[in-house]
Design an enzyme around this catalytic site. Structure first.
Site, mmCIF file in Angstrom:
data_model
loop_
_atom_site.group_PDB
_atom_site.id
_atom_site.type_symbol
_atom_site.label_atom_id
_atom_site.label_comp_id
_atom_site.label_asym_id
_atom_site.label_seq_id
_atom_site.Cartn_x
_atom_site.Cartn_y
_atom_site.Cartn_z
ATOM 1 N N GLY A 34 0.781 -1.236 0.000
ATOM 2 C CA GLY A 34 0.000 0.000 0.000
ATOM 3 C C GLY A 34 0.810 1.282 0.000
ATOM 4 O O GLY A 34 0.330 2.314 0.482
ATOM 5 N N ASN A 64 1.403 3.056 -2.584
ATOM 6 C CA ASN A 64 0.647 3.995 -3.432
ATOM 7 C C ASN A 64 -0.569 4.544 -2.686
ATOM 8 O O ASN A 64 -0.912 5.716 -2.836
ATOM 9 C CB ASN A 64 0.224 3.324 -4.744
ATOM 10 C CG ASN A 64 1.341 3.332 -5.771
ATOM 11 O OD1 ASN A 64 1.678 4.370 -6.328
ATOM 12 N ND2 ASN A 64 1.943 2.166 -5.999
ATOM 13 N N ILE A 108 -9.142 -9.886 -10.002
ATOM 14 C CA ILE A 108 -9.755 -9.410 -11.242
ATOM 15 C C ILE A 108 -11.228 -9.113 -10.949
ATOM 16 O O ILE A 108 -11.953 -9.979 -10.444
ATOM 17 C CB ILE A 108 -9.671 -10.505 -12.353
ATOM 18 C CG1 ILE A 108 -8.219 -10.974 -12.557
ATOM 19 C CG2 ILE A 108 -10.291 -10.002 -13.650
ATOM 20 C CD1 ILE A 108 -7.260 -9.947 -13.058
ATOM 21 N N LEU A 109 -11.663 -7.896 -11.254
ATOM 22 C CA LEU A 109 -13.055 -7.521 -10.998
ATOM 23 C C LEU A 109 -13.955 -8.067 -12.107
ATOM 24 O O LEU A 109 -13.551 -8.119 -13.274
ATOM 25 C CB LEU A 109 -13.177 -5.995 -10.928
ATOM 26 C CG LEU A 109 -12.428 -5.364 -9.754
ATOM 27 C CD1 LEU A 109 -12.394 -3.840 -9.908
ATOM 28 C CD2 LEU A 109 -13.061 -5.752 -8.429
ATOM 29 N N ASN A 148 -6.707 2.184 -12.487
ATOM 30 C CA ASN A 148 -5.699 1.253 -11.972
ATOM 31 C C ASN A 148 -4.319 1.808 -12.293
ATOM 32 O O ASN A 148 -4.155 2.534 -13.273
ATOM 33 C CB ASN A 148 -5.881 -0.106 -12.668
ATOM 34 C CG ASN A 148 -4.843 -1.125 -12.244
ATOM 35 O OD1 ASN A 148 -4.577 -1.301 -11.047
ATOM 36 N ND2 ASN A 148 -4.229 -1.801 -13.207
ATOM 37 N N HIS A 185 -0.553 0.496 -13.315
ATOM 38 C CA HIS A 185 0.133 -0.709 -13.811
ATOM 39 C C HIS A 185 1.623 -0.411 -13.935
ATOM 40 O O HIS A 185 2.004 0.639 -14.468
ATOM 41 C CB HIS A 185 -0.451 -1.114 -15.171
ATOM 42 C CG HIS A 185 0.093 -2.416 -15.652
ATOM 43 N ND1 HIS A 185 -0.379 -3.627 -15.192
ATOM 44 C CD2 HIS A 185 1.107 -2.697 -16.514
ATOM 45 C CE1 HIS A 185 0.315 -4.602 -15.769
ATOM 46 N NE2 HIS A 185 1.224 -4.068 -16.574
HETATM 47 C C1 GRF Z 1 2.588 -1.160 -7.901
HETATM 48 O O1 GRF Z 1 3.806 -1.330 -8.555
HETATM 49 C C2 GRF Z 1 1.447 -1.171 -8.886
HETATM 50 O O2 GRF Z 1 1.801 -0.747 -10.162
HETATM 51 C C3 GRF Z 1 1.064 -2.610 -8.951
HETATM 52 O O3 GRF Z 1 1.274 -3.101 -7.667
HETATM 53 C C4 GRF Z 1 2.266 -2.340 -6.994
HETATM 54 C C5 GRF Z 1 1.703 -1.936 -5.680
HETATM 55 O O4 GRF Z 1 2.642 -1.384 -4.821
HETATM 56 N N1 GRF Z 1 -0.266 -2.726 -9.487
HETATM 57 P P1 GRF Z 1 2.200 -0.774 -3.422
HETATM 58 O O5 GRF Z 1 1.389 -1.829 -2.676
HETATM 59 O O6 GRF Z 1 1.407 0.461 -3.688
HETATM 60 O O7 GRF Z 1 3.488 -0.484 -2.744
#
Ligand code: GRF
Length: 189
Positions: free
Chosen positions: A12, A14, A86-87, A101, A103
């Protein structure tokens, strides 16, 4: 005030970046109204630490239906921030234009089923790519196929490994995610 629901499966970072950039005002006029996890993960702890409503819905075939029931009707944006389930197509269609999302690659390259986490970075190295990056995109029933909102690249050098690429990608993600959220919410950034 726009209401954002964030879906997580992992550490988490992000999610943390979104919380922090709302606090700092970089993301304007928004709040995280709910964090949903599909497994026990540190992302849930981050929600708890910030006194954000949170719920764990175990992953599996009922996930999308249960998610549909817990998501408040006044939600403006659903953000997948390191979310691995996957939703269901119906769920994606119900929320068209309101689910995004992040990626860890330059879509449409290195997307689709099985392309997550280190699998992506390993594939980038194996393919001898000269660049990688991150993409924020709308979520549609096709995995990683929705329109890109923001994308940023960096150069892959001969010294790079999947691990160094993962780190570089994360930094790019922290930069573009708040900007993409502002863009979708119709904010200036
Ligand atoms: C990120 O690299 C994102 O692109 C991918 O999963 C990772 C999540 O990282 N979908 P975090 O949990 O936010 O550290």
């Amino acid at each position: 005030m726009k209401n954002i629901v964030i879906l997580v499966s992992g550490s988490g970072t992000n999610l943390q970046r979104i919380i922090d950039t709302i606090d700092s005002g970089e993301i304007q006029n928004a709040k995280v109204s709910l964090v949903v996890a599909d497994r026990e993960c540190y992302g849930l702890e981050r929600a708890k630490n910030h006194h954000i409503d949170h719920v764990l819905i175990p992953r599996g075939k009922n996930f999308s239906n249960e998610l549909g029931q817990v998501i408040p009707k006044d939600t403006d944006l659903i953000v997948l921030a390191g979310f691995l389930s996957i939703l269901k197509p119906e769920f994606c269609v119900n929320w068209t234009g309101k689910i995004i999302n992040i990626h860890p690659a330059l879509l449409p390259k290195f997307g689709g089923k099985g392309m997550w986490g280190m699998h992506v970075h390993n594939a980038v190295i194996e393919a001898g790519e000269k660049e990688s990056g991150a993409t924020v995109h709308f979520v549609t029933p096709g995995i990683d196929e929705g329109e890109a909102i923001l994308q940023k690249s960096f150069e892959v050098t001969a010294e790079d490994t999947p691990e160094t690429i993962a780190e570089k990608v994360h930094h790019i993600e922290y930069e573009i995610f708040p900007k993409a959220i502002n863009k979708v919410l119709g904010n200036n950034s």
